[in-house]
Design a protein around this motif. Structure first.
Motif, PDB file in Angstrom:
ATOM      1  N   LYS A  50       0.833  -1.203   0.000  1.00 34.21           N
ATOM      2  CA  LYS A  50       0.000   0.000   0.000  1.00 34.21           C
ATOM      3  C   LYS A  50       0.873   1.261   0.000  1.00 34.21           C
ATOM      4  CE  LYS A  50      -3.292   2.475   2.855  1.00 34.21           C
ATOM      5  NZ  LYS A  50      -3.885   2.564   4.174  1.00 34.21           N
ATOM      6  N   GLU A  51       1.879   1.296   0.861  1.00 39.47           N
ATOM      7  CA  GLU A  51       2.755   2.467   0.942  1.00 39.47           C
ATOM      8  C   GLU A  51       3.553   2.667  -0.353  1.00 39.47           C
ATOM      9  OE1 GLU A  51       2.957   4.893   3.229  1.00 39.47           O
ATOM     10  OE2 GLU A  51       1.289   3.921   4.258  1.00 39.47           O
ATOM     11  N   GLU A  52       3.970   1.573  -0.993  1.00 39.63           N
ATOM     12  CA  GLU A  52       4.703   1.681  -2.259  1.00 39.63           C
ATOM     13  C   GLU A  52       3.805   2.251  -3.352  1.00 39.63           C
ATOM     14  OE1 GLU A  52       8.176  -1.715  -2.063  1.00 39.63           O
ATOM     15  OE2 GLU A  52       6.179  -2.360  -2.691  1.00 39.63           O
ATOM     16  N   GLU A  56       4.458   5.692  -5.303  1.00 38.74           N
ATOM     17  CA  GLU A  56       4.498   5.688  -6.765  1.00 38.74           C
ATOM     18  C   GLU A  56       3.562   6.754  -7.340  1.00 38.74           C
ATOM     19  OE1 GLU A  56       2.906   2.617 -10.105  1.00 38.74           O
ATOM     20  OE2 GLU A  56       4.189   1.740  -8.551  1.00 38.74           O
ATOM     21  N   LEU A  57       2.354   6.875  -6.791  1.00 38.48           N
ATOM     22  CA  LEU A  57       1.408   7.894  -7.248  1.00 38.48           C
ATOM     23  C   LEU A  57       1.935   9.303  -7.001  1.00 38.48           C
ATOM     24  CD1 LEU A  57      -2.183   6.672  -6.307  1.00 38.48           C
ATOM     25  CD2 LEU A  57      -1.310   7.225  -8.567  1.00 38.48           C
ATOM     26  N   ILE A  58       2.464   9.524  -5.827  1.00 41.87           N
ATOM     27  CA  ILE A  58       2.989  10.853  -5.496  1.00 41.87           C
ATOM     28  C   ILE A  58       4.116  11.227  -6.447  1.00 41.87           C
ATOM     29  CG2 ILE A  58       4.305  12.159  -3.765  1.00 41.87           C
ATOM     30  CD1 ILE A  58       2.569  10.742  -1.639  1.00 41.87           C
ATOM     31  N   ASN A  59       5.033  10.300  -6.696  1.00 42.01           N
ATOM     32  CA  ASN A  59       6.137  10.573  -7.620  1.00 42.01           C
ATOM     33  C   ASN A  59       5.628  10.843  -9.030  1.00 42.01           C
ATOM     34  OD1 ASN A  59       8.099  10.351  -5.635  1.00 42.01           O
ATOM     35  ND2 ASN A  59       8.382   8.168  -5.982  1.00 42.01           N
ATOM     36  N   TRP A  61       2.647  12.081  -9.823  1.00 46.24           N
ATOM     37  CA  TRP A  61       1.998  13.388  -9.814  1.00 46.24           C
ATOM     38  C   TRP A  61       3.022  14.519  -9.763  1.00 46.24           C
ATOM     39  CZ3 TRP A  61      -2.062  11.849  -5.607  1.00 46.24           C
ATOM     40  CH2 TRP A  61      -3.034  11.022  -6.193  1.00 46.24           C
ATOM     41  N   LEU A  62       4.109  14.328  -9.022  1.00 43.19           N
ATOM     42  CA  LEU A  62       5.136  15.367  -8.974  1.00 43.19           C
ATOM     43  C   LEU A  62       5.816  15.523 -10.328  1.00 43.19           C
ATOM     44  CD1 LEU A  62       6.726  14.647  -5.481  1.00 43.19           C
ATOM     45  CD2 LEU A  62       5.321  16.612  -6.125  1.00 43.19           C
ATOM     46  N   LYS A  63       5.955  14.417 -11.052  1.00 43.42           N
ATOM     47  CA  LYS A  63       6.598  14.451 -12.360  1.00 43.42           C
ATOM     48  C   LYS A  63       5.653  14.965 -13.449  1.00 43.42           C
ATOM     49  CE  LYS A  63       8.740  11.512 -15.804  1.00 43.42           C
ATOM     50  NZ  LYS A  63       8.636  10.176 -16.361  1.00 43.42           N
ATOM     51  N   ASP A  64       4.439  14.410 -13.500  1.00 45.07           N
ATOM     52  CA  ASP A  64       3.499  14.688 -14.591  1.00 45.07           C
ATOM     53  C   ASP A  64       2.456  15.737 -14.256  1.00 45.07           C
ATOM     54  OD1 ASP A  64       4.833  12.635 -15.902  1.00 45.07           O
ATOM     55  OD2 ASP A  64       3.340  11.121 -15.347  1.00 45.07           O
ATOM     56  N   GLY A  65       2.372  16.113 -13.004  1.00 46.13           N
ATOM     57  CA  GLY A  65       1.349  17.059 -12.582  1.00 46.13           C
ATOM     58  C   GLY A  65       0.161  16.322 -11.977  1.00 46.13           C
ATOM     59  N   PHE A  66      -0.494  16.997 -11.073  1.00 45.31           N
ATOM     60  CA  PHE A  66      -1.661  16.418 -10.401  1.00 45.31           C
ATOM     61  C   PHE A  66      -2.797  16.306 -11.410  1.00 45.31           C
ATOM     62  CE2 PHE A  66      -4.948  16.566  -6.929  1.00 45.31           C
ATOM     63  CZ  PHE A  66      -4.492  15.460  -6.252  1.00 45.31           C
TER      64      PHE A  66
END
Length: 81
Positions: A50-52, A56-59, A61-66
């Protein structure tokens, strides 16, 4: 009351402990081992997965935008502890 013991663990358990620390599930090896004992390996592996996925989602979103416009994402940029 705490008691100090010295143990050897399988390499897979050691890697699991390190992953728990890197994902912020536990702050120390001691805490990680105690969580493993209390919850069992299967529950901890579910928690890690779950934490991974969250990381992964946060990274992404930071790369591609929310994916949503007009929402405050400043909390995503803060370092996760």
């Amino acid at each position: 009351m705490s008691v100090v013991i010295t143990i050897k663990v399988d390499k897979r358990i050691s890697e699991l402990i390190e992953k728990m620390i890197s994902l912020g599930i536990a702050k120390t090896k001691n805490e990680a081992v105690n969580l493993l004992i209390e919850y069992g390996r299967n529950e901890i592996e579910k928690w890690i997965n779950k934490e991974e996925k969250v990381e992964e989602l946060i990274n992404k979103w930071l790369k591609d935008g929310f994916p949503y416009k007009g929402l405050d994402t400043s909390d995503l940029r803060e370092e996760r502890v």
